[in-house]
Scaffold this active site. Sequence first.
Site, short mmCIF file in Angstrom:
data_model
loop_
_atom_site.label_atom_id
_atom_site.label_comp_id
_atom_site.label_asym_id
_atom_site.label_seq_id
_atom_site.Cartn_x
_atom_site.Cartn_y
_atom_site.Cartn_z
N GLY A 1 30.23 27.00 52.14
CA GLY A 1 30.16 25.71 51.64
C GLY A 1 29.94 25.55 50.22
CG ASP A 2 27.18 25.98 46.77
OD1 ASP A 2 27.85 25.19 46.20
OD2 ASP A 2 26.07 26.34 46.40
CG LEU A 3 33.39 28.80 48.46
CD1 LEU A 3 35.02 28.94 48.96
CD2 LEU A 3 33.16 30.19 47.96
#
Length: 352
Positions: free
Chosen positions: A249-251
Amino acid sequence: MVAGTPFRANLLRIPSEILVAVQNGSRAVPESRPTDLSEINSDDIYAKLRNDLAFWEPWVRKALDSLGLAAPGRVRIPGESTNPVLLTDTGLAVKLYGEHWCGPENHASELEAYEVLSGHGLPIPRLVARGELRPGGDGWSWPFLVMETAPGITWREAMAALDRPRRLSLARRFGAVLRRLHEVPLTGTAALRPGSDVFAELLRERRAETVADHREWGYLSPRLLGGVDAFLPDVDTLLAGREPVLVHGDLHGTNLFVDPAGERITGLIDFTDVYAGDPRYSLVQLHLNAFRADLGLLSELLEGAGWEVPGSFAEEMLQFTFLHDFDVLEEVPVDLTGIDDVGALARRLWGV
């Protein structure tokens, strides 16, 4: 973030000779700076120290020494991070997890992700070792992980230097990597098990809070935000009929590494926000942060991933934009305040 319980007294202190050894000219540790982990007893103190090289360097040296790993000549902090991360000139990175700012959850998530992702041939830096700064103590043990550093440069650095064709090529190549990431079997025991409800609960929390958060952030017009609640479906409807996959979820632009010369994806890091969830969620930070809402890059990524793009794609992705856990519009380089309609916003951000 969730605050942890206060640290207890009688914790181990770093020897003064180590502190002296890492002082750097005028950057010597001030007398008022905490030298004891027990003094990190609030979110505010942790926030001030989490990216402070002078404070963390001696602890990282202590961590490496406790594992019998080579002492580095130089240690640096690569940038802002939730958990302290320090890179060494020996090719290793050390990540520490405190009791504040969701540190316990982040540590558990990262360990689970490494276990699930191991052996699948993805460009993920090898986990070298794990340990604790205070093993067997009465208070928080301060766990840490030691990993190899990712080769190459960050996506953000590469995008500032590359021409348009090579940017598009790398976006397409990352599409193939993203597909492989989503194909990794969910063999975890917590957030990465197929029946986990962590992801759905996150979306429910975000649905309840997103309008208030966006009003505070100020990127969108009040009139548009007035229609968001009606625009968002309930979470069960949004996820119905979709098998969960491994979602990162944190690309954002500094969690992805590339080799510009070879046009290769060389590194994917930071697994504190991973879920058994909907793959659409993984596109939000990637597109709005790393790609800066560049629809050409998004189109190439989707092509490289073999992603089916239905006619409802833009609206679906705007729903996940509102349900994302972060301030995802912060890096979008256009003024969105003049858009008063959610359909127009969906087309502007996600209309491929």
